[in-house]
Design a protein around this motif. Structure first.
Motif, PDB file in Angstrom:
ATOM      1  N   GLU A   9      51.045  31.437  48.642  1.00  0.00           N
ATOM      2  CA  GLU A   9      49.883  32.320  48.615  1.00  0.00           C
ATOM      3  C   GLU A   9      50.223  33.714  49.125  1.00  0.00           C
ATOM      4  OE1 GLU A   9      46.149  29.322  49.086  1.00  0.00           O
ATOM      5  OE2 GLU A   9      47.342  29.721  50.874  1.00  0.00           O
ATOM      6  N   ASP A  12      51.166  35.693  46.339  1.00  0.00           N
ATOM      7  CA  ASP A  12      50.009  36.052  45.519  1.00  0.00           C
ATOM      8  C   ASP A  12      49.275  37.282  46.050  1.00  0.00           C
ATOM      9  OD1 ASP A  12      50.146  34.269  43.481  1.00  0.00           O
ATOM     10  OD2 ASP A  12      48.692  32.864  44.322  1.00  0.00           O
ATOM     11  N   ASN A  19      42.978  37.503  43.190  1.00  0.00           N
ATOM     12  CA  ASN A  19      43.685  36.746  44.228  1.00  0.00           C
ATOM     13  C   ASN A  19      43.418  37.335  45.610  1.00  0.00           C
ATOM     14  OD1 ASN A  19      44.798  34.894  42.475  1.00  0.00           O
ATOM     15  ND2 ASN A  19      46.717  36.008  42.248  1.00  0.00           N
TER      16      ASN A  19
END
Length: 60
Positions: A9, A12, A19
């Motif tokens: 993540e 991201d 996101n």
């Protein structure tokens, strides 16, 4: 406090506005749960407004 983000993540976060928006909302939920607020949290709230407008404009 347990981390609410994993390594994938983190990668991201430099990605799409969607996101970032999802991650910021998750952070705010945690801060709200902890009843925590400071100038940094206010910046996150302002950034969410900006990202929501950006996502809306791209979706039009």
């Amino acid at each position: 406090m347990e981390s609410i983000i994993n390594f994938e993540e983190i990668l991201d976060l430099v990605g799409t506005p969607e996101n970032k928006l999802r991650r910021y909302r998750a952070c705010l939920r945690e801060f709200d749960r902890l009843q925590y607020d400071d100038p940094f949290i206010k910046q996150i709230r302002n950034e969410i407004v900006h990202l929501e407008a950006q996502v809306k404009a791209c979706g039009s």
